[in-house]
Scaffold this active site. Structure first.
Site, PDB file in Angstrom:
ATOM      1  N   ASP A   1      16.943  67.385   9.916  1.00  0.00           N
ATOM      2  CA  ASP A   1      17.385  68.372  10.331  1.00  0.00           C
ATOM      3  C   ASP A   1      18.654  68.717   9.895  1.00  0.00           C
ATOM      4  O   ASP A   1      19.735  67.720   9.910  1.00  0.00           O
ATOM      5  CB  ASP A   1      17.380  68.339  11.966  1.00  0.00           C
ATOM      6  CG  ASP A   1      17.273  69.371  12.669  1.00  0.00           C
ATOM      7  OD1 ASP A   1      18.264  70.261  12.293  1.00  0.00           O
ATOM      8  OD2 ASP A   1      16.907  69.546  13.747  1.00  0.00           O
TER       9      ASP A   1
ATOM     10  N   CYS B   1      17.251  76.622  13.578  1.00  0.00           N
ATOM     11  CA  CYS B   1      16.100  75.468  13.673  1.00  0.00           C
ATOM     12  C   CYS B   1      14.759  76.055  14.048  1.00  0.00           C
ATOM     13  O   CYS B   1      13.845  76.045  13.494  1.00  0.00           O
ATOM     14  CB  CYS B   1      16.557  74.558  14.805  1.00  0.00           C
ATOM     15  SG  CYS B   1      17.939  73.403  14.515  1.00  0.00           S
TER      16      CYS B   1
ATOM     17  N   HIS C   1      10.749  71.670  17.425  1.00  0.00           N
ATOM     18  CA  HIS C   1      11.214  72.783  18.060  1.00  0.00           C
ATOM     19  C   HIS C   1      10.429  73.930  18.557  1.00  0.00           C
ATOM     20  O   HIS C   1      10.742  74.933  18.366  1.00  0.00           O
ATOM     21  CB  HIS C   1      12.433  73.325  17.333  1.00  0.00           C
ATOM     22  CG  HIS C   1      13.457  73.883  17.944  1.00  0.00           C
ATOM     23  ND1 HIS C   1      14.993  73.734  17.876  1.00  0.00           N
ATOM     24  CD2 HIS C   1      13.502  74.537  19.310  1.00  0.00           C
ATOM     25  CE1 HIS C   1      15.692  74.310  18.968  1.00  0.00           C
ATOM     26  NE2 HIS C   1      14.832  74.728  19.769  1.00  0.00           N
TER      27      HIS C   1
ATOM     28  N   HIS D   1      17.022  73.661   7.511  1.00  0.00           N
ATOM     29  CA  HIS D   1      17.998  74.642   6.945  1.00  0.00           C
ATOM     30  C   HIS D   1      19.371  73.399   6.496  1.00  0.00           C
ATOM     31  O   HIS D   1      19.146  72.526   6.607  1.00  0.00           O
ATOM     32  CB  HIS D   1      18.469  75.690   7.857  1.00  0.00           C
ATOM     33  CG  HIS D   1      18.863  74.899   9.363  1.00  0.00           C
ATOM     34  ND1 HIS D   1      19.946  74.042   9.439  1.00  0.00           N
ATOM     35  CD2 HIS D   1      18.217  74.788  10.351  1.00  0.00           C
ATOM     36  CE1 HIS D   1      20.065  73.531  10.655  1.00  0.00           C
ATOM     37  NE2 HIS D   1      18.914  73.916  11.411  1.00  0.00           N
TER      38      HIS D   1
END
Length: 450
Positions: free
Chosen positions: A13, A53, A103, A296
């Site tokens: 992440d 996210c 998420h 990302h």
């Protein structure tokens, strides 16, 4: 009949590729990811389609741009009605399993995975839905990232955190699942998606990982902090939104945060190494496609900015490495690709007898299988990304075509960069006569589609 390959996805992440040796970094110590890159196909210009996210992951899973998936910010529901690559793999005869963060917002916490080994680290409710009113009667305005930079001032050595507890559990359950698969009577090929929260902030890491790096070896941002008035319109709002001025970080603060970030990357690398070793011991290594990626990037002090929520490469670019010894020869590909390409690529690899005909719903990506096989790709060298969350007064669109990056948001001056001569994206070419044709063409795409 050739046995279908297994899939092991490993997702970090907020991992920016410029911090990995596979992408040219000289500081990070990541021997396991280096090995994966050495024997795999490294996509040098891979991007997310929304630098935040939840929308990024919805886009990645569904193969749809975030707006097409109804993902507008971190509080938007991922509709259960949208098929994902996990659904399609199940239709192709796969067993699918998720360990870790995804998420997902809303009641559906599976989205095509038959089994989930852990809960998510975040609640699945709508608490992060932005309140767009300028004031809320009787309470403070709720903005998910307001003042977020203040947390960086607490970066450093922490022997245990909620994130470490979570990721250790993610790794433990994923490794155990691989052994379970090896002793199972279920002969279906598997897809195991392992998703960690590190190196996402807060930048807190045990001494064991901190001590792998000397303070003097920690590099500083390529672009130092800029005065607010020198930033473009969106970055000025982001500067205010995440609280850059309030945090008032000095060089030592920045170096400490980056030191901890590097430590977190080494932590992730250790988890990658353990997963790959478990795959080998269980007898799956020769028939498993391993895909390493992130949702990302991370600015980590570039221009004085932090985290994501911008279209500059530091926040938008992601690592994307595909390793399948004996199936794909090691290579480096320079084409522009993005996370929406994952769904068609995986389906194409998993179902060679049907190929993309197995996909019966809309998707925005393109299969990368030709590139993995060393063939040219018959598609525009183009990536599209969107933002519509906090820090904006209107949806913002980025079109990357070849070396040109164009950014358009109603009310803001347009931005245009040529990354061949300006890799740090410092010189705005929008409005220049010699780039009028490029700007007009890319702007027309925005106007026609948004």
């Amino acid at each position: 009949m050739t046995k279908k390959p297994n899939f092991l996805f490993i997702q970090a992440d907020q991992l920016a590729p410029r911090f990995l040796p596979a992408y040219g970094n000289k500081v990070a110590k990541t021997p396991h990811m280096d090995g994966l890159a050495d024997q795999g196909v490294v996509f040098e210009n891979a991007y997310c389609n929304y630098p935040l996210c939840a929308p990024s992951r919805f886009s990645m899973m569904s193969g749809l741009l975030a707006s097409h998936a109804g993902a507008y910010d971190n509080g938007a529901e991922f509709p259960a009605s949208l098929p994902t690559f996990a659904h399609y793999l199940r239709l192709l005869g796969y067993q699918t399993c998720l360990s870790g963060k995804m998420h997902f917002i809303g009641p559906d916490q599976l989205h095509g995975f038959e089994e989930r080994l852990t809960t998510d680290i975040y609640p699945s409710d709508f608490n992060w839905t932005a309140n767009w009113e300028s004031a809320v009667s009787g309470s403070e305005r709720l903005l998910a990232a307001a003042g977020e930079v203040n947390g960086i001032l607490n970066s450093g050595i922490y022997e245990n955190t909620v994130q470490l507890d979570y990721d250790n559990e993610v790794a433990f359950r994923a490794n155990r699942k691989i052994h379970d698969l090896a002793r199972s009577d279920d002969e279906r090929p598997f897809c195991l998606f392992v998703s960690f929260t590190h190196p996402h902030d807060p930048y807190a890491i045990p001494a064991h990982y901190w001590n792998r790096y000397r303070e003097e070896d920690i590099d500083m941002p390529r672009l130092p902090a800029m005065a607010r008035e020198d930033l473009d319109a969106h970055l000025q709002r982001l500067y205010d939104h995440i609280g850059v001025a309030e945090a008032n970080m000095n060089e030592a603060d920045i170096r400490t945060a980056r030191h901890a970030y590097y430590g977190a990357i080494s932590y992730i690398d250790d988890q990658v190494g353990t997963l790959l070793e478990t795959l080998r011991v269980a007898g799956f290594a020769d028939n498993t496609v391993v895909i390493l990626l992130s949702d990302h990037g991370e600015a980590l002090g570039e221009r004085g900015l932090w985290f994501k929520r911008s279209f500059f490469d530091c926040a938008l670019q992601v690592p994307f490495i595909v390793s399948a010894p004996g199936k794909f020869a090691p290579a480096r590909r320079s084409e522009n690709i993005s996370l929406v390409d994952l769904l068609p690529t995986v389906v194409d690899i998993a179902g060679p007898e049907t190929g993309l005909d197995a996909i019966t719903t809309e998707y925005d990506g393109h299969s990368l299988l030709p590139l993995l096989e060393g063939k040219p790709l018959d598609r525009p060298d183009q990536v599209i990304a969107e933002m519509s969350g906090e820090g904006l007064q209107a949806p913002s669109i980025m079109i990357l075509e070849g070396s040109h990056k164009y950014i358009q948001c109603a009310g803001d001056p347009a931005l245009l960069f040529d990354r061949t001569v300006d890799p740090l994206e410092m010189e705005n070419l929008a409005g220049r006569t010699e780039y009028a044709e490029v700007q007009s063409r890319l702007s027309a795409i925005v106007e026609q589609n948004w």
